[in-house]
Design a protein around this motif. Structure first.
Motif, short mmCIF file in Angstrom:
data_model
loop_
_atom_site.label_atom_id
_atom_site.label_comp_id
_atom_site.label_asym_id
_atom_site.label_seq_id
_atom_site.Cartn_x
_atom_site.Cartn_y
_atom_site.Cartn_z
N UNK A 99 0.77 -1.22 0.06
CA UNK A 99 0.06 -0.11 -0.08
C UNK A 99 0.98 1.27 0.20
N UNK A 100 2.17 1.17 0.34
CA UNK A 100 2.98 2.24 0.50
C UNK A 100 4.18 2.36 -0.56
N UNK A 101 3.51 1.67 -1.57
CA UNK A 101 4.70 1.61 -2.85
C UNK A 101 4.65 3.02 -3.48
N UNK A 102 5.90 3.42 -3.87
CA UNK A 102 6.09 4.84 -4.46
C UNK A 102 5.98 4.70 -6.09
N UNK A 103 5.68 3.46 -6.63
CA UNK A 103 5.61 3.47 -8.08
C UNK A 103 4.54 4.27 -8.69
N UNK A 104 3.29 4.45 -8.16
CA UNK A 104 2.52 5.56 -8.94
C UNK A 104 2.89 6.88 -8.87
N UNK A 105 3.56 7.29 -7.69
CA UNK A 105 4.38 8.49 -7.66
C UNK A 105 5.42 8.75 -8.61
N UNK A 106 6.34 7.74 -8.82
CA UNK A 106 7.23 7.93 -9.75
C UNK A 106 6.73 8.07 -11.13
N UNK A 107 5.92 7.09 -11.42
CA UNK A 107 5.07 7.28 -12.67
C UNK A 107 4.73 8.52 -13.03
N UNK A 108 4.28 9.32 -11.97
CA UNK A 108 3.64 10.78 -12.21
C UNK A 108 4.75 11.54 -12.49
N UNK A 109 5.66 11.42 -11.70
CA UNK A 109 6.98 12.36 -11.83
C UNK A 109 7.75 12.20 -13.28
N UNK A 110 7.78 10.98 -13.50
CA UNK A 110 8.39 10.89 -14.95
C UNK A 110 7.63 11.08 -16.02
N UNK A 111 6.28 10.77 -15.98
CA UNK A 111 5.57 10.95 -16.92
C UNK A 111 4.66 12.27 -17.07
N UNK A 112 4.66 13.33 -15.87
CA UNK A 112 3.82 14.28 -15.88
C UNK A 112 4.74 15.40 -15.51
N UNK A 113 5.31 15.38 -14.19
CA UNK A 113 6.06 16.48 -13.61
C UNK A 113 7.25 16.97 -14.42
N UNK A 114 8.15 15.85 -14.96
CA UNK A 114 9.22 16.00 -15.57
C UNK A 114 9.19 16.94 -16.77
N UNK A 115 7.90 16.95 -17.29
CA UNK A 115 7.64 17.61 -18.47
C UNK A 115 7.52 19.16 -18.31
N UNK A 116 7.12 19.54 -16.91
CA UNK A 116 6.50 20.56 -16.55
C UNK A 116 8.00 21.53 -16.09
N UNK A 117 9.00 20.74 -15.41
CA UNK A 117 9.84 21.61 -14.76
C UNK A 117 10.61 22.47 -15.39
#
Ligand SMILES: C[S@@+](CC[C@H](N)C(=O)[O-])C[C@H]1O[C@@H](n2cnc3c(N)ncnc32)[C@H](O)[C@@H]1O
Length: 332
Positions: free
Chosen positions: A88-106
């Motif tokens: 339940x505490x896996x960071x996989x979904x968060x990493x996915x969001x960072x790589x696929x969404x946030x990184x393009x916005x930085x």
């Protein structure tokens, strides 16, 4: 040689990439159950051995995984709760969001520094128009929200004082992670997720999955335009940090109007330390909020100030062992 702190900061972008790819391609899922050398992992998961070898060497150097004398990689016990995709505490979904969404916005930050945020944002689509553009993006975003919120909510719910509360409304409650945690712990409680219409089908899936028919429902709405459904408790999880003080105050005033006398508002968000020198995840997400939304992270005192300006009193601050904390205000 760079000082250790600088070394980790400079090379962190490589580690984030390697973590994301190892999660995405099932490496952590496999290593959570067995130790294995590169060739065996590559064969089992159908991955290119040389590329995998380089990623694993990097993760080992960062100390995220370890390798024994026979060359078998494994997950250290303290990493399993965060890297095993079944946790339940896996960071996989968060990493996915960072790589696929946030990184393009930085890269927008460069323009913000020279031209200002509003000038740059004026040419960009609204964040949730992008986030919910396709079913895949919607699912990924909501999965990341579930990961960030469900487990910590189980820790926060006992501090929310929900015994005796008949109904709560979770504003921007995503597919229902906080509501589910609250309903599981509080017999007799009903909950409504107030969300953008796109999220409705995912809340329906949650109702089905957790057998919450008659206890969890969905109200489609736009929290900028619409009033909130009347209730005894209004919850905001990772909402106010997405908006300016001015908008946050408008949302809290709506919450005050929606709340019955004696009701309460729950703000569940990251907090800055009083001196704003940390913690690190809050400082990171404070930067992320700048490119992903219009908000910022606040200290407990700043949230209390907003709550009091909106008419709430007797504010309380409760801390969890994780990143999300709780500030409560009462309507007396
Ligand atoms: C950062 S997420 C937080 C999700 C959840 N509350 C949590 O704590 O994990 C923000 C949520 O607000 C919702 N949202 C964004 N704009 C909204 C609006 N104008 N009206 C209603 N919900 C909105 C999004 O769909 C998204 O699920």
């Amino acid at each position: 040689m760079l000082p250790k702190v600088l070394e980790e900061a400079v090379y962190g972008v490589y580690a984030t990439t390697a973590l994301h790819l190892a999660d995405k391609h099932g490496v952590f899922g496999l290593l959570a159950t067995q130790g294995a050398p590169t060739d065996k992992i590559a064969a089992e998961l159908g991955l290119d051995e040389e590329t995998l070898d380089r990623l694993l060497l990097l993760l080992d150097s960062f100390g995220v995984i370890e390798r024994d004398e026979r060359g078998a990689y494994r997950l250290p016990a303290e990493m399993v709760p965060f890297l095993d995709p079944r946790s339940a505490r896996s960071v996989g979904g968060f990493l996915n969001h960072v790589m696929n969404s946030t990184l393009a916005r930085l890269p927008q930050l460069d323009g913000y520094l020279t031209a200002g945020k509003s000038a740059v944002d004026a040419a960009l689509p609204a964040p949730f128009d992008v986030m919910y553009r396709t079913p895949k993006l919607t699912e990924e975003f909501l999965a990341a929200m579930w990961e960030l919120t469900y487990d910590v909510s189980r820790e926060l719910v006992p501090r929310c004082g929900l015994d005796g509360v008949g109904h709560l409304v979770d504003i921007g409650g995503a597919s229902g992670p906080f509501c589910v945690a609250a309903l599981e712990a509080t017999p007799g409680l009903r909950a409504t997720v107030f969300e953008l219409p796109e999220v409705g089908p995912y809340v329906a899936d949650t109702v089905e999955k957790y057998g919450l028919q008659g206890r969890l429902d969905f109200a489609a709405g736009d929290f900028h335009r619409d009033e909130f459904p009347p209730t005894e408790c209004v919850a905001f999880g990772y909402i106010l940090s997405g908006w300016t003080d001015e908008t946050g105050l408008e949302l809290l005033r709506k919450a005050h109007r929606a709340c019955a006398d004696g009701g309460r508002v729950l703000i569940m968000d990251r907090l800055f330390d009083d001196d704003r020198r940390g913690p690190l995840p809050t400082a990171v997400m404070n930067l992320s909020m700048h490119v992903e939304a219009k908000g910022r992270h606040r200290t407990a005192a700043e949230y209390t100030g907003l709550l009091e300006s909106a008419g709430f009193t007797d504010c309380q601050v409760h801390r969890s062992t994780q990143d999300k904390q709780l500030v409560i205000g009462f309507k007396r």
